[in-house]
Design a protein around this motif. Structure first.
Motif, mmCIF file in Angstrom:
data_model
loop_
_atom_site.group_PDB
_atom_site.id
_atom_site.type_symbol
_atom_site.label_atom_id
_atom_site.label_comp_id
_atom_site.label_asym_id
_atom_site.label_seq_id
_atom_site.Cartn_x
_atom_site.Cartn_y
_atom_site.Cartn_z
ATOM 1 N N SER A 271 0.855 -1.190 0.000
ATOM 2 C CA SER A 271 0.000 0.000 0.000
ATOM 3 C C SER A 271 0.891 1.241 0.000
ATOM 4 O O SER A 271 1.138 1.856 1.033
ATOM 5 C CB SER A 271 -0.882 -0.051 1.247
ATOM 6 O OG SER A 271 -1.786 1.010 1.237
ATOM 7 N N ALA A 273 0.400 3.983 -1.886
ATOM 8 C CA ALA A 273 -0.309 5.227 -2.214
ATOM 9 C C ALA A 273 -0.432 6.148 -1.009
ATOM 10 O O ALA A 273 -0.559 5.693 0.127
ATOM 11 C CB ALA A 273 -1.709 4.896 -2.734
ATOM 12 N N ASP A 277 -6.642 11.193 3.577
ATOM 13 C CA ASP A 277 -7.308 10.777 4.820
ATOM 14 C C ASP A 277 -8.686 11.424 4.960
ATOM 15 O O ASP A 277 -9.544 10.904 5.661
ATOM 16 C CB ASP A 277 -6.455 11.181 6.031
ATOM 17 C CG ASP A 277 -5.207 10.318 6.129
ATOM 18 O OD1 ASP A 277 -5.281 9.148 5.720
ATOM 19 O OD2 ASP A 277 -4.177 10.813 6.612
ATOM 20 N N ASP A 306 -12.324 5.941 4.074
ATOM 21 C CA ASP A 306 -12.079 4.611 4.642
ATOM 22 C C ASP A 306 -10.588 4.319 4.583
ATOM 23 O O ASP A 306 -9.909 4.696 3.611
ATOM 24 C CB ASP A 306 -12.799 3.528 3.821
ATOM 25 C CG ASP A 306 -14.301 3.603 4.036
ATOM 26 O OD1 ASP A 306 -14.712 4.143 5.077
ATOM 27 O OD2 ASP A 306 -15.031 3.146 3.137
ATOM 28 N N ILE A 308 -7.956 1.953 3.604
ATOM 29 C CA ILE A 308 -7.928 0.770 2.719
ATOM 30 C C ILE A 308 -7.180 -0.384 3.389
ATOM 31 O O ILE A 308 -7.601 -1.538 3.341
ATOM 32 C CB ILE A 308 -7.287 1.128 1.351
ATOM 33 C CG1 ILE A 308 -8.043 2.292 0.720
ATOM 34 C CG2 ILE A 308 -7.265 -0.086 0.428
ATOM 35 C CD1 ILE A 308 -7.408 2.859 -0.531
ATOM 36 N N LEU A 309 -6.063 -0.024 4.045
ATOM 37 C CA LEU A 309 -5.284 -1.074 4.724
ATOM 38 C C LEU A 309 -6.127 -1.804 5.764
ATOM 39 O O LEU A 309 -6.066 -3.024 5.879
ATOM 40 C CB LEU A 309 -4.092 -0.438 5.439
ATOM 41 C CG LEU A 309 -2.834 -0.221 4.625
ATOM 42 C CD1 LEU A 309 -1.770 0.418 5.493
ATOM 43 C CD2 LEU A 309 -2.336 -1.532 4.061
ATOM 44 N N PHE A 324 3.092 1.779 3.896
ATOM 45 C CA PHE A 324 4.160 2.756 3.669
ATOM 46 C C PHE A 324 3.767 4.022 4.416
ATOM 47 O O PHE A 324 2.577 4.359 4.448
ATOM 48 C CB PHE A 324 4.309 3.079 2.169
ATOM 49 C CG PHE A 324 5.064 2.019 1.413
ATOM 50 C CD1 PHE A 324 4.524 0.754 1.249
ATOM 51 C CD2 PHE A 324 6.322 2.288 0.891
ATOM 52 C CE1 PHE A 324 5.223 -0.240 0.573
ATOM 53 C CE2 PHE A 324 7.029 1.305 0.206
ATOM 54 C CZ PHE A 324 6.476 0.041 0.052
ATOM 55 N N LYS A 338 2.206 2.835 13.745
ATOM 56 C CA LYS A 338 1.333 2.461 12.617
ATOM 57 C C LYS A 338 1.375 0.969 12.340
ATOM 58 O O LYS A 338 0.366 0.356 11.995
ATOM 59 C CB LYS A 338 1.765 3.205 11.349
ATOM 60 C CG LYS A 338 0.952 4.449 11.123
ATOM 61 C CD LYS A 338 1.415 5.260 9.945
ATOM 62 C CE LYS A 338 1.159 6.723 10.272
ATOM 63 N NZ LYS A 338 1.672 7.641 9.299
ATOM 64 N N LYS A 342 -2.266 -0.600 12.625
ATOM 65 C CA LYS A 342 -2.890 -1.102 11.401
ATOM 66 C C LYS A 342 -2.676 -2.608 11.229
ATOM 67 O O LYS A 342 -2.983 -3.156 10.186
ATOM 68 C CB LYS A 342 -2.355 -0.333 10.200
ATOM 69 C CG LYS A 342 -2.629 1.169 10.275
ATOM 70 C CD LYS A 342 -2.604 1.852 8.926
ATOM 71 C CE LYS A 342 -2.968 3.324 9.037
ATOM 72 N NZ LYS A 342 -3.392 3.925 7.780
#
Ligand code: CTP
Length: 408
Positions: A271, A273, A277, A306, A308-309, A324, A338, A342
């Motif tokens: 991820s 991109a 946010d 949302d 995505i991760l 990333f 993070k 996540k």
């Protein structure tokens, strides 16, 4: 399956007499070899011998009219899956370390994205000389792999380090590198890249500085490592490498939908991109008029997009997930936070407050954090960084004992 293509650069040292044997050993492993012979190399071994053993025309001319669009260096640089330089003489190493581009071999070296292996060969005092050692250090920093040299009797009568490794050892070394370089063979990899754009009205949007370069480089590196790659890209001015499936999106919501449409068969999700946010709560259908609507101040109401991760991580059969993060301070601390928040398998972090490795830069320096530990990849081109990220992630994935993240 496509044959692995090796460009062998032959420098001007006595060890060049081993080059025909080296070519034969690569061919015995099923490799397709093209030799680039430097002018100095041609004093030690002939074009006839090398073209006879390789079965390909030996190249030595930067100005070859027969080469594709007369750009032999670009053609060969793209053709190569591996560039091997043997023997690597002191002069050749110095020229490569300093980015000279004055003959075919040095230009192929600069233009290729393939891994590079050098087998040095020189007199033991030359090998030990500080200037030579500095050049070797620079080349290593640039990602070059070295095989040898060996210690022993030298053609000049000296004894010491500087003998070129035997062709069998060079080939063994290269083969294990090629195995590593196919570390994502057959895996389905999804990469997101670039920014997203969240529209305010038909002519304005909220976005960020992401150029997409690092994400595109990761997609390319995964492809080179043998993966089937889907690249989901926000609006960027970049071309994806051939053979990569590309889905273009604009918004965070479109990116999420695109990811969810391909994720069920995905083995590794990068991820990269810089997903917005927040997005405007409403998108005006007509252009916002400054004089009619804003009276000196415009207050935007934004809502969270949302994550995505998080959506991917909530799947029962989730892929190996790599996040990333671009940070401007407390890079490692925020990265660790993070990684946990996540529930990532790994996170790649970089410090974008340093403009030399920031969004628009062609170079990067990153740290990979995972539950297994941490590894810093020092400043180099985004392509080289991407190759090392892919290698590191492939090896982390093999030690991860979780569902689809575990290949076994
Ligand atoms: N990401 C995502 N969906 C979002 C926002 C971010 O999937 N809506 C992903 C990014 O692609 C990246 C990772 O989350 O891999 C970290 O993004 P980042 O913006 O740094 O994380 P945030 O959770 O938004 O943290 P913060 O903005 O507080 O730094």
């Amino acid at each position: 399956m496509q044959q692995v293509q090796v460009v062998l650069g032959v420098g001007g040292g006595i060890a060049a007499y081993k080059s025909p044997d080296l070519v034969r050993k690569f061919i015995a492993r099923g490799r397709d070899v093209t030799v680039v012979l430097t002018d100095a190399g041609s004093k030690f071994v002939t074009t006839h011998t090398l073209s006879a053993v390789s079965g390909n025309q030996v190249r030595n001319d930067l100005w070859d009219e027969q080469a594709e669009r007369a750009m032999g260096h670009i053609e060969l640089a793209r053709w190569a899956n591996l560039l091997v330089i043997a023997p690597g003489t002191a002069d050749l190493l110095a020229r490569l370390a300093h980015g000279h581009a004055n003959d075919l071999l040095s230009t192929v070296y600069l233009a290729t994205e393939a891994p590079v292996v050098i087998a040095p060969a020189m007199n033991q005092a030359m090998w030990r000389h500080k200037a030579n050692q500095r050049n070797i250090g620079r080349l290593r920093e640039d990602g070059v792999e070295f095989v040898g040299p060996e210690f022993g009797d030298q053609a000049c009568g000296d004894v010491g380090p500087g003998r070129m490794s035997e062709p069998e050892s060079i080939v063994e070394f290269c083969e294990s590198l090629l195995d590593q370089s196919q570390c994502m063979k057959g895996l389905n990899v999804v990469v997101t890249a670039g920014p997203t754009r969240e529209a305010l009205d038909p002519v304005r949007f909220v976005s960020n500085y992401s150029s997409g370069r690092q994400g595109f480089a990761v997609a390319r590196a995964a492809k080179q490592a043998g993966a089937n790659v889907t690249l989901i890209s926000g609006p960027v001015a970049l071309d994806a490498a051939p053979g990569i499936d590309r889905i273009d999106v604009q918004t965070a919501s479109e990116m999420k939908n695109a990811v969810l449409s391909v994720i069920s068969t995905c083995d590794v999700f990068f991820s990269v991109a810089a997903v917005a946010d927040y997005r405007p709560v409403s998108r005006k259908t007509q252009k916002i008029k400054k004089h009619l609507e804003c009276s000196g101040k415009l207050v935007l109401e934004l809502e969270e997009t949302d994550d995505i991760l998080t959506c991917v991580n909530e799947m029962s059969d989730r892929p190996f997930v790599v996040g990333f993060a671009a940070e401007t301070q407390k890079t490692i601390e925020y990265g660790r936070e993070k990684l946990q928040r996540k529930s990532l398998d790994a996170i790649v972090i970089n410090d974008v407050s340093d403009s030399t490795i920031g969004f628009e830069s062609t170079e990067n320096e990153v740290t990979i954090l995972s539950p297994q530990g941490r590894c810093t990849l020092h400043k180099q081109s985004k392509d080289k960084i991407a190759q090392q990220i892919v290698t590191n992630i492939a090896s982390l994935r093999t030690c991860q004992p979780s569902s689809k993240a575990n290949p076994s």
